[in-house]
Design a protein around this motif. Structure first.
Motif, mmCIF file in Angstrom:
data_model
loop_
_atom_site.group_PDB
_atom_site.id
_atom_site.type_symbol
_atom_site.label_atom_id
_atom_site.label_comp_id
_atom_site.label_asym_id
_atom_site.label_seq_id
_atom_site.Cartn_x
_atom_site.Cartn_y
_atom_site.Cartn_z
ATOM 1 N N GLN A 112 0.733 -1.038 0.240
ATOM 2 C CA GLN A 112 0.084 0.187 -0.021
ATOM 3 C C GLN A 112 0.888 1.167 0.053
ATOM 4 O O GLN A 112 1.410 1.577 0.958
ATOM 5 N N PRO A 113 0.761 1.991 -0.874
ATOM 6 C CA PRO A 113 1.512 3.205 -0.952
ATOM 7 C C PRO A 113 0.902 4.320 -0.095
ATOM 8 O O PRO A 113 -0.491 4.124 0.138
ATOM 9 N N MET A 114 1.690 4.915 0.495
ATOM 10 C CA MET A 114 1.266 6.049 1.660
ATOM 11 C C MET A 114 2.080 7.251 1.543
ATOM 12 O O MET A 114 3.041 7.270 1.039
ATOM 13 N N HIS A 115 1.659 8.480 2.317
ATOM 14 C CA HIS A 115 2.396 9.493 2.207
ATOM 15 C C HIS A 115 2.310 10.221 3.489
ATOM 16 O O HIS A 115 1.081 10.221 3.965
ATOM 17 N N ALA A 116 3.121 10.741 3.928
ATOM 18 C CA ALA A 116 3.273 11.539 5.257
ATOM 19 C C ALA A 116 3.299 13.138 5.020
ATOM 20 O O ALA A 116 4.353 13.351 4.341
ATOM 21 N N TYR A 117 2.392 14.003 5.548
ATOM 22 C CA TYR A 117 2.604 15.228 5.322
ATOM 23 C C TYR A 117 2.889 15.844 6.856
ATOM 24 O O TYR A 117 2.198 15.537 7.710
ATOM 25 N N ASP A 118 3.482 16.887 6.792
ATOM 26 C CA ASP A 118 3.907 17.701 7.979
ATOM 27 C C ASP A 118 2.748 18.556 8.273
ATOM 28 O O ASP A 118 2.355 19.499 7.590
ATOM 29 N N ALA A 119 1.918 18.227 9.411
ATOM 30 C CA ALA A 119 0.693 18.781 9.735
ATOM 31 C C ALA A 119 0.789 20.125 9.922
ATOM 32 O O ALA A 119 -0.323 20.964 9.774
ATOM 33 N N ASP A 120 1.869 20.758 10.394
ATOM 34 C CA ASP A 120 1.912 22.246 10.567
ATOM 35 C C ASP A 120 2.165 22.933 9.372
ATOM 36 O O ASP A 120 1.881 24.343 9.491
ATOM 37 N N LEU B 234 -5.864 13.989 -10.237
ATOM 38 C CA LEU B 234 -6.507 14.227 -8.883
ATOM 39 C C LEU B 234 -5.595 14.505 -8.109
ATOM 40 O O LEU B 234 -4.224 14.215 -8.115
ATOM 41 N N VAL B 235 -5.760 15.345 -6.921
ATOM 42 C CA VAL B 235 -4.613 15.968 -6.018
ATOM 43 C C VAL B 235 -5.108 15.738 -4.494
ATOM 44 O O VAL B 235 -6.166 15.578 -4.385
ATOM 45 N N ILE B 236 -4.069 15.768 -3.717
ATOM 46 C CA ILE B 236 -4.498 15.933 -2.285
ATOM 47 C C ILE B 236 -4.327 17.578 -2.122
ATOM 48 O O ILE B 236 -3.346 18.001 -2.643
ATOM 49 N N GLY C 95 -1.899 9.402 -5.345
ATOM 50 C CA GLY C 95 -1.267 8.210 -5.854
ATOM 51 C C GLY C 95 0.121 8.345 -6.735
ATOM 52 O O GLY C 95 0.602 7.306 -7.167
ATOM 53 N N ILE C 96 0.742 9.404 -6.620
ATOM 54 C CA ILE C 96 1.939 9.716 -7.125
ATOM 55 C C ILE C 96 3.256 10.111 -6.458
ATOM 56 O O ILE C 96 4.319 9.506 -6.185
ATOM 57 N N MET C 97 3.018 11.330 -5.944
ATOM 58 C CA MET C 97 4.029 12.198 -5.164
ATOM 59 C C MET C 97 3.567 13.175 -4.437
ATOM 60 O O MET C 97 2.642 13.879 -4.799
ATOM 61 N N GLY C 98 4.296 13.476 -3.141
ATOM 62 C CA GLY C 98 3.796 14.768 -2.403
ATOM 63 C C GLY C 98 4.447 15.767 -2.724
ATOM 64 O O GLY C 98 5.287 15.936 -3.645
ATOM 65 N N GLY C 99 4.009 16.740 -2.181
ATOM 66 C CA GLY C 99 4.397 18.097 -2.365
ATOM 67 C C GLY C 99 5.398 18.542 -1.609
ATOM 68 O O GLY C 99 5.746 18.160 -0.396
ATOM 69 N N GLU D 16 7.015 4.482 -7.755
ATOM 70 C CA GLU D 16 6.528 3.209 -7.017
ATOM 71 C C GLU D 16 5.112 3.321 -6.715
ATOM 72 O O GLU D 16 4.391 2.357 -6.791
ATOM 73 N N ALA D 17 4.690 4.271 -6.212
ATOM 74 C CA ALA D 17 3.316 4.328 -5.808
ATOM 75 C C ALA D 17 2.222 4.414 -6.866
ATOM 76 O O ALA D 17 1.423 3.797 -6.975
ATOM 77 N N SER D 18 2.778 5.038 -8.003
ATOM 78 C CA SER D 18 1.892 5.261 -9.160
ATOM 79 C C SER D 18 1.672 3.977 -9.873
ATOM 80 O O SER D 18 0.381 3.598 -10.143
ATOM 81 N N MET D 19 2.808 3.055 -9.817
ATOM 82 C CA MET D 19 2.716 1.812 -10.393
ATOM 83 C C MET D 19 1.754 0.857 -9.680
ATOM 84 O O MET D 19 1.026 0.116 -10.153
ATOM 85 N N ARG D 20 1.752 0.913 -8.450
ATOM 86 C CA ARG D 20 1.055 0.180 -7.529
ATOM 87 C C ARG D 20 -0.541 0.589 -7.707
ATOM 88 O O ARG D 20 -1.440 -0.263 -7.545
ATOM 89 N N HIS D 21 -0.802 1.898 -7.843
ATOM 90 C CA HIS D 21 -2.119 2.351 -7.897
ATOM 91 C C HIS D 21 -2.801 1.845 -9.232
ATOM 92 O O HIS D 21 -3.803 1.501 -9.390
#
Length: 180
Positions: free
Chosen positions: A54-62, A95-97, A108-112, A148-153
């Motif tokens: 499962q691809p996932m991403h961590a964002y700095d909440a601040d 599609l964006v977050i 599903g691809i890469m974070g900012g 890697e994430a995009s290929m899995r999605h």
């Protein structure tokens, strides 16, 4: 805001993160999988992706106003500086977050880069989702950004996987960084 393109979305909020290097055992496993260790927060997301698929991403909440994120279609002309430090022009087929003001990741691809976790990060929004494979594939192709994430999605994954992966990553981050 795009349920037709996001059939499953899970998130976890972590507070009190002491983001430093990941343990040696995790760094060795990531290197064996062809990935460069970065920090505990990033390494856990990559480790769980390899462990469970499962691809996932961590964002700095601040860096996210009000700590709120949404999945939506990009707006024509929006721009996003991704974590590889390339500015990308987006369109409504992508599609964006996003936070309340701007895109913060390519779903599903890469974070900012503006919401990227660092050694100063103390609070994390952890995201794991299932996104519409053809949309992810088309966005990756248009931007010349396969990951890697995009290929899995693109290939698809099990419906229960985002919640399982988010819980696994949250437990690992709590153990490694002292987060709650």
């Amino acid at each position: 805001d795009a349920p037709d393109l996001t059939p499953r979305f899970a998130a976890r909020w972590l507070d009190g993160v002491a983001n430093g290097p990941s343990p040696d055992w995790m760094q060795r496993r990531l290197l064996a999988a062809g990935m460069r260790p970065i920090s505990a927060a990033v390494d856990v997301t990559n480790y769980v992706m390899h462990e469970l698929g499962q691809p996932m991403h961590a964002y700095d909440a601040d860096t996210v106003p009000d700590g709120r994120i949404v999945v939506r279609r990009a707006r024509a002309g929006e721009r996003l500086l991704t974590i590889d430090h390339v500015e990308r022009e987006l369109d409504e087929r992508m599609l964006v977050i996003a936070d309340r003001d701007r895109p913060i990741g390519l779903a599903g691809i890469m974070g900012g880069a503006e919401t990227e976790v660092s050694e100063r990060t103390r609070r994390i929004i952890l995201e794991a989702a299932i996104f519409h494979g053809p949309t992810i594939r088309n966005t990756a192709r248009r931007l010349g950004l396969r990951s890697e994430a995009s290929m899995r999605h693109e290939k698809g994954m099990g419906h229960d996987l985002p919640r399982l992966a988010a819980d696994r990553a949250a437990r690992l981050l709590a153990e490694m960084t002292g987060a709650s």
